[in-house]
Enzyme design. Structure first.
Site, PDB file in Angstrom:
ATOM      1  N   GLU A  36       0.844  -1.195   0.000  1.00 20.76           N
ATOM      2  CA  GLU A  36       0.000   0.000   0.000  1.00 20.76           C
ATOM      3  C   GLU A  36       0.878   1.244   0.000  1.00 20.76           C
ATOM      4  O   GLU A  36       1.840   1.332   0.774  1.00 20.76           O
ATOM      5  CB  GLU A  36      -0.920  -0.009   1.231  1.00 20.76           C
ATOM      6  CG  GLU A  36      -1.794   1.225   1.382  1.00 20.76           C
ATOM      7  CD  GLU A  36      -2.613   1.550   0.151  1.00 20.76           C
ATOM      8  OE1 GLU A  36      -2.325   2.572  -0.502  1.00 20.76           O
ATOM      9  OE2 GLU A  36      -3.527   0.767  -0.177  1.00 20.76           O
ATOM     10  N   THR A  43     -10.249   4.050   0.006  1.00 17.77           N
ATOM     11  CA  THR A  43     -11.190   5.145  -0.190  1.00 17.77           C
ATOM     12  C   THR A  43     -12.261   5.175   0.888  1.00 17.77           C
ATOM     13  O   THR A  43     -12.571   6.220   1.460  1.00 17.77           O
ATOM     14  CB  THR A  43     -11.843   5.034  -1.575  1.00 17.77           C
ATOM     15  OG1 THR A  43     -10.844   5.176  -2.579  1.00 17.77           O
ATOM     16  CG2 THR A  43     -12.893   6.118  -1.772  1.00 17.77           C
ATOM     17  N   CYS A  44     -12.854   4.042   1.185  1.00 17.86           N
ATOM     18  CA  CYS A  44     -13.991   3.990   2.113  1.00 17.86           C
ATOM     19  C   CYS A  44     -13.648   4.591   3.463  1.00 17.86           C
ATOM     20  O   CYS A  44     -14.366   5.448   3.983  1.00 17.86           O
ATOM     21  CB  CYS A  44     -14.464   2.547   2.282  1.00 17.86           C
ATOM     22  SG  CYS A  44     -15.864   2.380   3.416  1.00 17.86           S
ATOM     23  N   CYS A  49     -16.825   6.411   2.374  1.00 17.79           N
ATOM     24  CA  CYS A  49     -17.995   6.053   3.180  1.00 17.79           C
ATOM     25  C   CYS A  49     -17.958   6.586   4.609  1.00 17.79           C
ATOM     26  O   CYS A  49     -18.936   7.191   5.073  1.00 17.79           O
ATOM     27  CB  CYS A  49     -18.134   4.530   3.271  1.00 17.79           C
ATOM     28  SG  CYS A  49     -17.713   3.619   1.796  1.00 17.79           S
ATOM     29  N   LYS A  52     -17.786  10.526   4.980  1.00 18.05           N
ATOM     30  CA  LYS A  52     -19.046  11.034   4.408  1.00 18.05           C
ATOM     31  C   LYS A  52     -20.200  10.811   5.372  1.00 18.05           C
ATOM     32  O   LYS A  52     -21.017  11.723   5.602  1.00 18.05           O
ATOM     33  CB  LYS A  52     -19.322  10.313   3.083  1.00 18.05           C
ATOM     34  CG  LYS A  52     -20.683  10.615   2.477  1.00 18.05           C
ATOM     35  CD  LYS A  52     -20.931   9.720   1.279  1.00 18.05           C
ATOM     36  CE  LYS A  52     -21.106   8.268   1.683  1.00 18.05           C
ATOM     37  NZ  LYS A  52     -21.331   7.375   0.528  1.00 18.05           N
ATOM     38  N   TYR A 100      -6.821  -1.229  11.149  1.00 15.05           N
ATOM     39  CA  TYR A 100      -6.494  -2.039   9.984  1.00 15.05           C
ATOM     40  C   TYR A 100      -5.071  -2.589  10.088  1.00 15.05           C
ATOM     41  O   TYR A 100      -4.807  -3.761   9.775  1.00 15.05           O
ATOM     42  CB  TYR A 100      -6.653  -1.214   8.709  1.00 15.05           C
ATOM     43  CG  TYR A 100      -8.047  -1.230   8.140  1.00 15.05           C
ATOM     44  CD1 TYR A 100      -8.322  -1.827   6.914  1.00 15.05           C
ATOM     45  CD2 TYR A 100      -9.104  -0.644   8.825  1.00 15.05           C
ATOM     46  CE1 TYR A 100      -9.603  -1.842   6.390  1.00 15.05           C
ATOM     47  CE2 TYR A 100     -10.393  -0.661   8.319  1.00 15.05           C
ATOM     48  CZ  TYR A 100     -10.639  -1.253   7.098  1.00 15.05           C
ATOM     49  OH  TYR A 100     -11.901  -1.279   6.594  1.00 15.05           O
ATOM     50  N   TYR A 178     -24.622   9.576  -7.113  1.00 13.12           N
ATOM     51  CA  TYR A 178     -24.860   9.525  -5.670  1.00 13.12           C
ATOM     52  C   TYR A 178     -23.864  10.370  -4.893  1.00 13.12           C
ATOM     53  O   TYR A 178     -24.213  10.996  -3.882  1.00 13.12           O
ATOM     54  CB  TYR A 178     -24.909   8.083  -5.172  1.00 13.12           C
ATOM     55  CG  TYR A 178     -23.574   7.385  -5.068  1.00 13.12           C
ATOM     56  CD1 TYR A 178     -22.865   7.403  -3.881  1.00 13.12           C
ATOM     57  CD2 TYR A 178     -23.035   6.690  -6.148  1.00 13.12           C
ATOM     58  CE1 TYR A 178     -21.638   6.755  -3.766  1.00 13.12           C
ATOM     59  CE2 TYR A 178     -21.820   6.048  -6.047  1.00 13.12           C
ATOM     60  CZ  TYR A 178     -21.124   6.087  -4.861  1.00 13.12           C
ATOM     61  OH  TYR A 178     -19.914   5.456  -4.757  1.00 13.12           O
ATOM     62  N   ALA A 180     -22.395  13.173  -5.926  1.00 13.25           N
ATOM     63  CA  ALA A 180     -22.796  14.565  -6.125  1.00 13.25           C
ATOM     64  C   ALA A 180     -23.995  14.912  -5.254  1.00 13.25           C
ATOM     65  O   ALA A 180     -24.017  15.950  -4.572  1.00 13.25           O
ATOM     66  CB  ALA A 180     -23.119  14.817  -7.596  1.00 13.25           C
ATOM     67  N   GLU A 182     -25.092  13.359  -2.538  1.00 10.95           N
ATOM     68  CA  GLU A 182     -24.755  13.292  -1.116  1.00 10.95           C
ATOM     69  C   GLU A 182     -24.010  14.540  -0.667  1.00 10.95           C
ATOM     70  O   GLU A 182     -24.339  15.144   0.366  1.00 10.95           O
ATOM     71  CB  GLU A 182     -23.910  12.046  -0.835  1.00 10.95           C
ATOM     72  CG  GLU A 182     -24.694  10.751  -0.909  1.00 10.95           C
ATOM     73  CD  GLU A 182     -23.814   9.538  -0.760  1.00 10.95           C
ATOM     74  OE1 GLU A 182     -24.339   8.483  -0.330  1.00 10.95           O
ATOM     75  OE2 GLU A 182     -22.600   9.605  -1.058  1.00 10.95           O
ATOM     76  N   ARG A 199     -25.570  17.670 -16.249  1.00 13.69           N
ATOM     77  CA  ARG A 199     -25.678  17.779 -17.696  1.00 13.69           C
ATOM     78  C   ARG A 199     -26.873  17.011 -18.251  1.00 13.69           C
ATOM     79  O   ARG A 199     -27.366  17.304 -19.334  1.00 13.69           O
ATOM     80  CB  ARG A 199     -24.387  17.318 -18.366  1.00 13.69           C
ATOM     81  CG  ARG A 199     -24.087  15.831 -18.227  1.00 13.69           C
ATOM     82  CD  ARG A 199     -22.790  15.484 -18.963  1.00 13.69           C
ATOM     83  NE  ARG A 199     -22.912  15.804 -20.373  1.00 13.69           N
ATOM     84  CZ  ARG A 199     -21.936  16.366 -21.095  1.00 13.69           C
ATOM     85  NH1 ARG A 199     -20.782  16.686 -20.521  1.00 13.69           N
ATOM     86  NH2 ARG A 199     -22.113  16.615 -22.375  1.00 13.69           N
ATOM     87  N   GLY A 264     -18.226  10.838 -11.454  1.00 15.23           N
ATOM     88  CA  GLY A 264     -17.903   9.427 -11.591  1.00 15.23           C
ATOM     89  C   GLY A 264     -16.481   9.102 -11.176  1.00 15.23           C
ATOM     90  O   GLY A 264     -15.660   9.987 -10.944  1.00 15.23           O
ATOM     91  N   ALA A 343     -27.559   2.282  -0.274  1.00 12.92           N
ATOM     92  CA  ALA A 343     -28.137   3.508   0.283  1.00 12.92           C
ATOM     93  C   ALA A 343     -27.425   4.710  -0.293  1.00 12.92           C
ATOM     94  O   ALA A 343     -26.244   4.636  -0.663  1.00 12.92           O
ATOM     95  CB  ALA A 343     -28.026   3.515   1.804  1.00 12.92           C
ATOM     96  N   HIS A 440     -45.480  -0.245  14.887  1.00 17.15           N
ATOM     97  CA  HIS A 440     -46.207   1.035  14.807  1.00 17.15           C
ATOM     98  C   HIS A 440     -45.850   1.940  15.990  1.00 17.15           C
ATOM     99  O   HIS A 440     -45.712   1.460  17.112  1.00 17.15           O
ATOM    100  CB  HIS A 440     -47.711   0.756  14.817  1.00 17.15           C
ATOM    101  CG  HIS A 440     -48.547   1.983  14.674  1.00 17.15           C
ATOM    102  ND1 HIS A 440     -48.654   2.660  13.484  1.00 17.15           N
ATOM    103  CD2 HIS A 440     -49.293   2.663  15.585  1.00 17.15           C
ATOM    104  CE1 HIS A 440     -49.459   3.695  13.649  1.00 17.15           C
ATOM    105  NE2 HIS A 440     -49.855   3.723  14.935  1.00 17.15           N
ATOM    106  N   GLU A 445     -43.080   0.306   8.689  1.00 14.65           N
ATOM    107  CA  GLU A 445     -44.337  -0.437   8.607  1.00 14.65           C
ATOM    108  C   GLU A 445     -45.108  -0.135   7.333  1.00 14.65           C
ATOM    109  O   GLU A 445     -45.987  -0.900   6.939  1.00 14.65           O
ATOM    110  CB  GLU A 445     -45.211  -0.136   9.816  1.00 14.65           C
ATOM    111  CG  GLU A 445     -45.821   1.251   9.832  1.00 14.65           C
ATOM    112  CD  GLU A 445     -46.807   1.457  10.962  1.00 14.65           C
ATOM    113  OE1 GLU A 445     -47.590   0.528  11.240  1.00 14.65           O
ATOM    114  OE2 GLU A 445     -46.780   2.538  11.574  1.00 14.65           O
TER     115      GLU A 445
END
Length: 457
Positions: A36, A43-44, A49, A52, A100, A178, A180, A182, A199, A264, A343, A440, A445
């Site tokens: 590494e 990234t996550c 993730c 964010k 990690y 997603y 953009a 978020e 666009r 992207g 999500a 409820h 529900e």
């Protein structure tokens, strides 16, 4: 097990897929190395993730302070300290980086710091030192893609958003996916004036059409300015350091203090020496793999965002587990890509699993598809003063009664949809939904109280 090689397995990339692959292989007795060049977690953990979601929580508190007045809380809301949030986030990420590292160390994985480049089917060079391995796994993930527009050097990507200085008063977000959506939602709720420049004619390509329209309406209602069919021509910088984004399709402009390009991501394959050793890439630059994640080179595999069409952290983890089982187990573990829940942490959230209505009508007889939906204001907002609404939808095949798709826009949508994903993987039918007792009063529900199919309009 290593025979004539230094390692049984050498993994390039210390993100979600790479760390899981290296650790699980080592626990099965393999001699493993992981290379590494940056912080562990990929990234996550570092710029995706985790930060964010932390910032999304922070944004939610800002909205909650305002809404609390409807529940009797009085007095001025607290002020927002951007620098304090950044410091807290950075400390948490450093903690996770250490976690990690400790997991890899405990499993006996050799961690090699530096940039890896393939030097043959079984060899990798890192800082001029050559290492050999029986199997090599590519798990370098992806990186943000900024198209070649004039002034692109003035734009930043999502990876720089977490450490902006100072906090932007005006943010222009280019893109409609997603990331953009978020970022637009989060920074608007934190206090920025946000303009979303897309666009195309709609947000969130690939999601259910009604979900796309509903979230656009909710974001716009909250105060985010959404400009559709707005193609960027260029970005120029003013003397005061602010920016002007111009459109080639409208001749209009958008003024901003920060311009975020979220158009992207692309696989991180450059500089790895892949093509020199015969590893085939597709038109998007992703590694081409077979059903066992093997590339065109017999000893080289690829998992996660560098090769998968499903660029999600849990998918990368699942692929890592399946590959380890293939290389060092009985090979029975496979990844089922059909019902993958996901999500989007917009405000409100999106949760979805299974087919969209458009996919269902394409995959099956159009007349065999039945839609159930509800659009409502949640109980919470009957007193909060917020005009936010929720949306739930089921896509059902009439002939089998199976629920093919489940979609939601509303608070904690990801948490709610995760549970339903288990039922859908088990083949849940609409009749099963109908006979399930709801909790409820909750948003969840609503999925088990949808009785009348919608009439197409």
């Amino acid at each position: 097990m290593t025979d004539r090689h230094d390692f049984d397995l050498l993994v390039i990339g210390g993100g979600s897929a790479g760390v899981r692959c290296a650790r699980m292989a080592a626990q099965r007795g393999a001699k493993v190395a992981l290379v590494e060049a940056a912080a562990l977690g990929g990234t996550c953990v570092n710029v995706g993730c985790i930060p964010k979601k932390l910032y999304s929580y922070a944004a939610g508190y800002g909205e909650g302070f305002v809404e609390s007045a409807g529940y009797g809380w009085e007095g001025p809301p607290p002020s927002f300290n951007w620098d304090k949030l950044k410091q807290a986030r950075a400390a948490e990420i450093r903690r996770l980086n250490g976690v990690y590292g400790n997991l890899l160390k405990a499993a006996g994985v050799t961690v090699i710091e530096g940039w890896a480049k393939l030097d043959g089917p079984h060899h990798v060079v890192v800082d001029k030192k050559r290492h050999s391995a029986r199997h090599i796994v590519l798990a370098t993930g992806g990186m943000p893609h900024v198209p070649d527009v004039a002034g692109r050097e003035h734009a930043i990507t999502s990876e720089q958003m977490f450490d902006l200085a100072p906090f932007p008063k005006r943010l222009a977000v280019v893109g409609g996916g997603y990331i953009a959506c978020e970022m637009a939602s989060i920074f608007h709720a934190l206090g920025a004036e946000v303009t979303l420049l897309q666009r195309g004619g709609a947000l969130l390509a690939g999601f259910d059409g009604e979900v796309r329209r509903f979230i656009a309406s909710e974001m716009g209602k909250a105060g985010i300015e959404i400009k559709l069919n707005w193609a960027v021509e260029g970005i120029t910088r003013h003397a005061d350091g602010s920016f002007c984004v111009t459109s080639d399709s409208h001749g209009s402009i958008c003024e901003a203090d920060v311009v975020l390009y979220a158009t992207g991501r692309k696989p991180l394959t450059a500089g790895l020496g892949l093509e020199e050793v015969g590893v085939k890439l597709d038109a998007q630059g992703a590694v081409v793999v077979d059903g066992d994640y093997r590339s065109s080179v017999q000893s080289v595999y690829a998992i996660g965002d560098i090769s998968s069409s499903k660029q999600l952290t849990p998918v990368a983890l699942a692929e890592a587990m399946a590959l380890v089982d293939t290389l060092f187990g009985d090979g029975k573990r496979k990844v089922d890509y059909e019902y993958i829940p996901t999500a989007v942490f917009t405000h409100p959230n999106i949760g979805t699993v299974g087919r969209t209505e458009e996919q269902a009508r394409s995959d099956f007889d159009r007349e065999d598809i039945e839609i159930y939906r509800a659009d409502f204001r949640s109980l919470r907002h009957t007193l909060s003063g917020s005009q936010e609404r929720c949306f739930v939808k089921l896509v059902v095949q009439k002939s089998s009664d199976r629920v093919l798709g489940l979609h939601m826009v509303g608070p904690d949508a990801g948490e709610i949809v995760q549970g339903f994903a288990v039922a859908m993987r088990a083949g849940a039918t609409k009749a099963l939904f109908d006979t399930t007792i709801g909790v409820h009063p909750t948003l969840a529900e609503e999925f088990v109280t949808l009785r009348e199919p919608a009439v197409d309009d």
